[in-house]
Design a protein around this motif. Sequence first.
Motif, PDB file in Angstrom:
ATOM      1  N   ILE A   1      76.646  42.834  76.748  1.00 26.62           N
ATOM      2  CA  ILE A   1      75.770  42.934  75.585  1.00 26.62           C
ATOM      3  C   ILE A   1      75.671  44.382  75.105  1.00 26.62           C
ATOM      4  O   ILE A   1      75.958  45.327  75.850  1.00 26.62           O
ATOM      5  CB  ILE A   1      74.359  42.395  75.892  1.00 26.62           C
ATOM      6  CG1 ILE A   1      73.717  43.167  77.051  1.00 26.62           C
ATOM      7  CG2 ILE A   1      74.399  40.918  76.218  1.00 26.62           C
ATOM      8  CD1 ILE A   1      72.288  42.738  77.343  1.00 26.62           C
ATOM      9  N   ASN A   2      75.265  44.544  73.852  1.00 26.22           N
ATOM     10  CA  ASN A   2      75.078  45.860  73.239  1.00 26.22           C
ATOM     11  C   ASN A   2      73.700  45.902  72.567  1.00 26.22           C
ATOM     12  O   ASN A   2      73.227  44.896  72.044  1.00 26.22           O
ATOM     13  CB  ASN A   2      76.143  46.128  72.171  1.00 26.22           C
ATOM     14  CG  ASN A   2      77.549  46.037  72.724  1.00 26.22           C
ATOM     15  OD1 ASN A   2      77.982  46.889  73.473  1.00 26.22           O
ATOM     16  ND2 ASN A   2      78.255  44.982  72.347  1.00 26.22           N
ATOM     17  N   GLY A   3      73.095  47.080  72.580  1.00 30.49           N
ATOM     18  CA  GLY A   3      71.813  47.186  71.891  1.00 30.49           C
ATOM     19  C   GLY A   3      70.992  48.368  72.376  1.00 30.49           C
ATOM     20  O   GLY A   3      71.451  49.228  73.138  1.00 30.49           O
ATOM     21  N   ARG A   4      69.759  48.398  71.902  1.00 32.45           N
ATOM     22  CA  ARG A   4      68.821  49.458  72.282  1.00 32.45           C
ATOM     23  C   ARG A   4      67.422  48.869  72.331  1.00 32.45           C
ATOM     24  O   ARG A   4      66.984  48.214  71.388  1.00 32.45           O
ATOM     25  CB  ARG A   4      68.879  50.606  71.279  1.00 32.45           C
ATOM     26  CG  ARG A   4      68.026  51.814  71.687  1.00 32.45           C
ATOM     27  CD  ARG A   4      68.187  52.960  70.711  1.00 32.45           C
ATOM     28  NE  ARG A   4      67.397  52.754  69.507  1.00 32.45           N
ATOM     29  CZ  ARG A   4      67.013  53.738  68.703  1.00 32.45           C
ATOM     30  NH1 ARG A   4      67.377  54.991  68.960  1.00 32.45           N
ATOM     31  NH2 ARG A   4      66.303  53.482  67.625  1.00 32.45           N
ATOM     32  N   LEU A   5      66.732  49.094  73.442  1.00 31.05           N
ATOM     33  CA  LEU A   5      65.376  48.594  73.617  1.00 31.05           C
ATOM     34  C   LEU A   5      64.409  49.760  73.723  1.00 31.05           C
ATOM     35  O   LEU A   5      64.633  50.685  74.506  1.00 31.05           O
ATOM     36  CB  LEU A   5      65.264  47.762  74.906  1.00 31.05           C
ATOM     37  CG  LEU A   5      65.798  46.333  74.892  1.00 31.05           C
ATOM     38  CD1 LEU A   5      65.746  45.758  76.307  1.00 31.05           C
ATOM     39  CD2 LEU A   5      64.980  45.458  73.952  1.00 31.05           C
ATOM     40  N   LYS A   6      63.363  49.731  72.949  1.00 30.89           N
ATOM     41  CA  LYS A   6      62.300  50.714  73.101  1.00 30.89           C
ATOM     42  C   LYS A   6      61.526  50.386  74.374  1.00 30.89           C
ATOM     43  O   LYS A   6      61.149  49.239  74.594  1.00 30.89           O
ATOM     44  CB  LYS A   6      61.360  50.699  71.889  1.00 30.89           C
ATOM     45  CG  LYS A   6      60.257  51.750  71.963  1.00 30.89           C
ATOM     46  CD  LYS A   6      59.427  51.747  70.709  1.00 30.89           C
ATOM     47  CE  LYS A   6      58.275  52.737  70.796  1.00 30.89           C
ATOM     48  NZ  LYS A   6      58.747  54.125  71.006  1.00 30.89           N
ATOM     49  N   ILE A   7      61.301  51.377  75.214  1.00 28.77           N
ATOM     50  CA  ILE A   7      60.588  51.143  76.464  1.00 28.77           C
ATOM     51  C   ILE A   7      59.117  50.873  76.170  1.00 28.77           C
ATOM     52  O   ILE A   7      58.430  51.672  75.538  1.00 28.77           O
ATOM     53  CB  ILE A   7      60.733  52.342  77.419  1.00 28.77           C
ATOM     54  CG1 ILE A   7      62.201  52.492  77.849  1.00 28.77           C
ATOM     55  CG2 ILE A   7      59.841  52.159  78.653  1.00 28.77           C
ATOM     56  CD1 ILE A   7      62.457  53.685  78.729  1.00 28.77           C
TER      57      ILE A   7
ATOM     58  N   TYR B   1      72.282  50.382  75.745  1.00 34.00           N
ATOM     59  CA  TYR B   1      73.350  49.709  76.493  1.00 34.00           C
ATOM     60  C   TYR B   1      74.485  49.312  75.555  1.00 34.00           C
ATOM     61  O   TYR B   1      74.276  48.796  74.470  1.00 34.00           O
ATOM     62  CB  TYR B   1      72.817  48.485  77.238  1.00 34.00           C
ATOM     63  CG  TYR B   1      71.906  47.595  76.434  1.00 34.00           C
ATOM     64  CD1 TYR B   1      72.379  46.457  75.791  1.00 34.00           C
ATOM     65  CD2 TYR B   1      70.546  47.894  76.328  1.00 34.00           C
ATOM     66  CE1 TYR B   1      71.540  45.644  75.055  1.00 34.00           C
ATOM     67  CE2 TYR B   1      69.697  47.083  75.587  1.00 34.00           C
ATOM     68  CZ  TYR B   1      70.195  45.958  74.958  1.00 34.00           C
ATOM     69  OH  TYR B   1      69.356  45.156  74.222  1.00 34.00           O
ATOM     70  N   GLU B   2      75.692  49.616  75.979  1.00 35.97           N
ATOM     71  CA  GLU B   2      76.897  49.296  75.224  1.00 35.97           C
ATOM     72  C   GLU B   2      77.915  48.685  76.171  1.00 35.97           C
ATOM     73  O   GLU B   2      78.349  49.318  77.132  1.00 35.97           O
ATOM     74  CB  GLU B   2      77.481  50.551  74.572  1.00 35.97           C
ATOM     75  CG  GLU B   2      78.701  50.279  73.714  1.00 35.97           C
ATOM     76  CD  GLU B   2      79.220  51.523  73.022  1.00 35.97           C
ATOM     77  OE1 GLU B   2      80.301  51.452  72.429  1.00 35.97           O
ATOM     78  OE2 GLU B   2      78.531  52.570  73.088  1.00 35.97           O
ATOM     79  N   ASN B   3      78.247  47.431  75.923  1.00 39.09           N
ATOM     80  CA  ASN B   3      79.158  46.672  76.771  1.00 39.09           C
ATOM     81  C   ASN B   3      78.658  46.638  78.224  1.00 39.09           C
ATOM     82  O   ASN B   3      79.444  46.701  79.161  1.00 39.09           O
ATOM     83  CB  ASN B   3      80.577  47.259  76.712  1.00 39.09           C
ATOM     84  CG  ASN B   3      81.625  46.285  77.234  1.00 39.09           C
ATOM     85  OD1 ASN B   3      81.487  45.062  77.075  1.00 39.09           O
ATOM     86  ND2 ASN B   3      82.660  46.805  77.888  1.00 39.09           N
ATOM     87  N   GLU B   4      77.337  46.532  78.389  1.00 37.82           N
ATOM     88  CA  GLU B   4      76.741  46.432  79.716  1.00 37.82           C
ATOM     89  C   GLU B   4      76.524  44.961  80.068  1.00 37.82           C
ATOM     90  O   GLU B   4      76.355  44.109  79.189  1.00 37.82           O
ATOM     91  CB  GLU B   4      75.387  47.145  79.765  1.00 37.82           C
ATOM     92  CG  GLU B   4      75.458  48.653  79.731  1.00 37.82           C
ATOM     93  CD  GLU B   4      75.859  49.251  81.075  1.00 37.82           C
ATOM     94  OE1 GLU B   4      76.008  48.482  82.049  1.00 37.82           O
ATOM     95  OE2 GLU B   4      76.025  50.483  81.129  1.00 37.82           O
TER      96      GLU B   4
END
Length: 318
Positions: free
Chosen positions: A283-289, A251-254
Amino acid sequence: MESEIEDGIDEQAVAWFVRLRADNVSGQDETLFLEWLEQAETHRSAFYEICLLWGDPDFLHCLIGNAKKHGIAPSPKKKRYIDAWRYPVLVAALVVLAVGVARPLRVALKADYSSALGERKTVKLADGSKVMLNTGSAIAVEIAGEQRMVELLQGEAYFDVKPDPNRPFIVRADRSTTRVLGTHFFVDRQTDGDRISVLSGRVEVSEPRRWKEALVLRDREAVTVYDNAIGQPQTMNSALSTSWIDGYLVYENETLENVMRQINRYHAGTVYFKDDDLRQIRINGRLKIRRSREMFDVLRHSMALKMTYLTDWLVIVG
């Protein structure tokens, strides 16, 4: 620290309320409940509030026989006012309990392949095409002769279609029919419409209930088909809804609400925002499912959010 303790007691009270309404509740369960109830005034107050919010204060008397004896029924001088936010929270929780999380019988009987809640599954079809099922999804497949047909019964699927100019590949969902020759695309059967998104290639999307010319989508385009109309094609500028095929939510600028909504697809319950302003935080970031609770906790720690878990099926944000 005090608020964390209160949240824990609320969670225990809800868990006891649900447990004591089960068909298989035992005498030992009731004994343990009474022991918990006697431990503190805060336990009695929390359980009383839960009963009130469910519109069933008499339930106390059925369980205990004499609520006043155990100090559960508050006196007029000590009457507690229930925060307004708790009403929709408990209504949402009740809906989850009433509806349940089991697949409809029709889907279970018709599906050839399915994925459980929180699971992603890849299926190789007889024609060489591949389908990846997102969490809680199901498909029925018919590939024989000149026919290549998949019905998305529930959830979302990503299609990697093996090219065959003599046999179109057709995907039917609730409100849409998607026809391709060979491409990579998603079909998401959402509550308010079918969302078709193309990673690469070309697809034709039609509305089977109406005789209209099919809409053509190309690379990085998406459209939603509603009950009585096809929306306008849009460029796919976000990876949030498609990155799950790589095992992540990117997610980037979500908005926080959109990210929480995606996480909640891997969760059996409901997410409730106590503070509406939090929904629109970017928010920005990456989450491992992985397990939804772990993903929620990553957001909670990284953003210093307050989250309250009322058992596994209700998360309160704010």
